[in-house]
Design an enzyme around this catalytic site. Structure first.
Site, PDB file in Angstrom:
ATOM      1  N   GLU A  66       0.461  -1.241   0.174  1.00 33.18           N
ATOM      2  CA  GLU A  66      -0.219   0.039  -0.063  1.00 33.18           C
ATOM      3  C   GLU A  66       0.729   1.536  -0.093  1.00 33.18           C
ATOM      4  O   GLU A  66       0.844   2.251  -0.297  1.00 33.18           O
ATOM      5  CB  GLU A  66      -0.745   0.498   1.251  1.00 33.18           C
ATOM      6  CG  GLU A  66      -2.431  -1.241   1.021  1.00 33.18           C
ATOM      7  CD  GLU A  66      -1.734  -2.436   2.259  1.00 33.18           C
ATOM      8  OE1 GLU A  66      -2.037  -3.023   2.873  1.00 33.18           O
ATOM      9  OE2 GLU A  66      -0.332  -2.924   1.968  1.00 33.18           O
ATOM     10  N   THR A 111      18.931 -38.973   1.459  1.00 31.01           N
ATOM     11  CA  THR A 111      18.486 -38.335   0.394  1.00 31.01           C
ATOM     12  C   THR A 111      19.985 -37.262  -0.165  1.00 31.01           C
ATOM     13  O   THR A 111      20.367 -36.960  -1.066  1.00 31.01           O
ATOM     14  CB  THR A 111      17.364 -37.450   0.543  1.00 31.01           C
ATOM     15  OG1 THR A 111      15.848 -37.820   0.712  1.00 31.01           O
ATOM     16  CG2 THR A 111      17.786 -36.810  -1.416  1.00 31.01           C
ATOM     17  N   CYS A 119      -2.625  -3.428   7.061  1.00 32.74           N
ATOM     18  CA  CYS A 119      -2.333  -3.146   8.557  1.00 32.74           C
ATOM     19  C   CYS A 119      -2.788  -2.562   9.494  1.00 32.74           C
ATOM     20  O   CYS A 119      -2.666  -1.327   9.043  1.00 32.74           O
ATOM     21  CB  CYS A 119      -0.919  -4.179   8.845  1.00 32.74           C
ATOM     22  SG  CYS A 119       0.134  -2.215   7.885  1.00 32.74           S
ATOM     23  N   CYS A 121      -0.270   1.001   7.396  1.00 33.61           N
ATOM     24  CA  CYS A 121      -0.411   1.048   6.179  1.00 33.61           C
ATOM     25  C   CYS A 121      -2.339   2.070   6.154  1.00 33.61           C
ATOM     26  O   CYS A 121      -2.654   2.677   5.459  1.00 33.61           O
ATOM     27  CB  CYS A 121      -0.932   0.133   5.460  1.00 33.61           C
ATOM     28  SG  CYS A 121       0.370  -0.783   4.613  1.00 33.61           S
ATOM     29  N   ARG A 164      16.508 -23.863 -11.242  1.00 33.72           N
ATOM     30  CA  ARG A 164      16.784 -23.687 -12.026  1.00 33.72           C
ATOM     31  C   ARG A 164      15.838 -23.448 -13.475  1.00 33.72           C
ATOM     32  O   ARG A 164      15.504 -24.799 -14.084  1.00 33.72           O
ATOM     33  CB  ARG A 164      17.716 -25.129 -13.190  1.00 33.72           C
ATOM     34  CG  ARG A 164      18.883 -25.567 -11.926  1.00 33.72           C
ATOM     35  CD  ARG A 164      19.413 -26.642 -12.616  1.00 33.72           C
ATOM     36  NE  ARG A 164      18.646 -28.139 -12.346  1.00 33.72           N
ATOM     37  CZ  ARG A 164      18.878 -28.845 -11.141  1.00 33.72           C
ATOM     38  NH1 ARG A 164      19.091 -28.388  -9.625  1.00 33.72           N
ATOM     39  NH2 ARG A 164      17.955 -29.368 -10.974  1.00 33.72           N
ATOM     40  N   SER A 202       7.884 -38.662   8.467  1.00 39.50           N
ATOM     41  CA  SER A 202       7.703 -38.483   9.873  1.00 39.50           C
ATOM     42  C   SER A 202       7.311 -36.873  10.083  1.00 39.50           C
ATOM     43  O   SER A 202       6.517 -36.783  11.242  1.00 39.50           O
ATOM     44  CB  SER A 202       9.227 -37.775  10.462  1.00 39.50           C
ATOM     45  OG  SER A 202       9.308 -37.661  11.430  1.00 39.50           O
TER      46      SER A 202
END
Length: 417
Positions: free
Chosen positions: A62, A210, A85, A94, A221, A323
């Protein structure tokens, strides 16, 4: 919702709100821990100012729109994706800026999920004499705005990042062959979509298994996307490791130019093993462990929220994803299903962990979307665990790094600034 808080928009007004949404989408993944917000100021059916949330601690959407409009803001209409806000943290409210500028009317797509604001911004504007209209919850543009705000809502309400779990699998539910070879399960269009998703989050999370097995780079990418703002920094690359056993030549540890790598280390990792992981671009973050010796993922996520991360993309493996599911920390799934069959009892599957005892307790997907990506099929949705499986929020006295909270000097998190 009060009747005065609902509105229908003309086709032209909807076009202005779509422009505000486009501005917000352009900064998705670039504003945390602030929400991505777009604002458009219109006077005499001409756009006189527009803006999108700046990275902390710059102006809100804003304020940027008002700055661009200058004197033309007086008597103008504002179309904004999030309730303005009414609190001052690192920037002024704002609401007060809009009142001072003489804005006539404010059209809002979604209320602020932050309990410190939530309706108070709208009330302040009305009290100052502005015309305030809030889109009905079932309006398509309101739904789009709330979808964009889900990570922020999770951050301010659960005090942890929003977690999207993403994986690609075959029709028989395999992520790779029994040999571990996963090149390639999905096609080029699905892989391009996955990199676009990476570009919209704050961090990419994997487990140590992993990291050791695939040695991924975890970078974005993509070809240049002119519709999205440049990132101030690449998504953080996160690895959960209870043991700290990671080969020093892993690309995540040797490519600081590709972005920061944060290692979420179990508290019992020996000092000498920690020392071996210290290098440029790598940050070590100690996290408490469960009784099993594994890193407590719930506490790890709360720590990441304290570090300003709002949206995390979980890319596996099966143990870590399982998990996260067991502790009800997966908020969204994005699953690419390839029209292939691999078979094999030992072939990797996407979700391990403890699991649920019977199908009647199965989590379901809300706001499901299904779309083709070349030969593959993308299935997205919000994970709904049901009343008996609602998300668990650890007590704040379980967070040993929040020393200020223990002494009673904690400050409110900077949820919008």
């Amino acid at each position: 919702m009060c009747e005065e808080e609902t509105t229908s928009l003309s086709d032209w007004e909807q076009a202005m709100m779509r422009q505000a949404l486009a501005l917000a989408l352009a900064v998705e993944g670039r504003t945390s821990p602030r929400p991505p917000v777009g604002a458009v100021l219109v006077r005499d059916r001409q756009i006189v100012g527009q803006g999108a949330t700046a990275p902390p601690y710059g102006p809100h959407a804003e304020a940027l729109a008002l700055s661009e409009a200058g004197p033309q803001a007086r008597g103008a209409d504002l179309y904004v994706t999030l309730e303005p806000c009414c609190i001052a943290l690192h920037t002024p409210p704002c609401t007060e800026a809009l009142i001072s500028a003489g804005v006539r009317r404010v059209v809002v797509a979604a209320r602020d999920p932050n309990p410190q604001v939530d309706g108070r911004g709208l009330q302040r504007l009305r009290q100052a004499g502005l015309v305030v209209e809030l889109l009905a919850e079932d309006h398509p543009l309101a739904r789009q705005a709330r979808e964009l705000l889900r990570p922020f809502s999770c951050l301010v309400r659960l005090r942890r990042p929003y977690v999207t779990a993403k994986w690609a699998m075959t029709l028989d539910g395999k992520m790779a062959a029994y040999t571990g070879d996963a090149f390639w399960i999905s096609g080029p269009q699905a892989r391009a979509w996955a990199h676009d998703l990476r570009d919209r989050v704050d961090a990419i999370l994997i487990g140590a298994g992993t990291a050791r097995r695939d040695d991924p780079l975890l970078t974005v990418r993509l070809e240049t996307n002119s519709a999205r703002r440049p990132r101030p920094q690449p998504p953080r690359r996160l690895v959960v490791t209870s043991s700290g056993l990671l080969a020093p030549q892993l690309r995540l540890l040797t490519t600081p130019e590709a972005g920061e790598t944060w290692l979420l280390l179990g508290e019992r990792v020996p000092p000498e093993r920690r020392a071996a992981l210290v290098r440029p671009g790598v940050r070590l973050i100690e996290v408490p462990c469960e009784s099993t010796g594994r890193v407590d993922l719930r506490l790890a996520l709360l720590r990441l929220a304290d570090e300003g991360l709002m949206h995390i993309l979980l890319e596996g493996g099966a143990a870590l994803t399982g998990s996260a599911f067991d502790c009800r920390c997966i908020d969204q799934v994005a699953i690419v299903v390839a029209p292939r069959l691999i078979g094999g009892a030992s072939a990797p599957v996407p979700l391990a962990g403890q699991g649920l005892p019977h199908p009647g307790l199965a989590a379901t997907l809300l706001n499901r979307r299904v779309q083709p990506l070349g030969d593959d099929l993308l299935i997205e949705g919000q994970v709904c665990y049901g009343a008996s499986l609602s998300p668990v929020v650890p007590a704040t006295d379980q967070l040993p790094w929040r020393e200020s909270e223990k002494t009673g000097n904690a400050s409110e998190p900077s949820v919008r600034d």
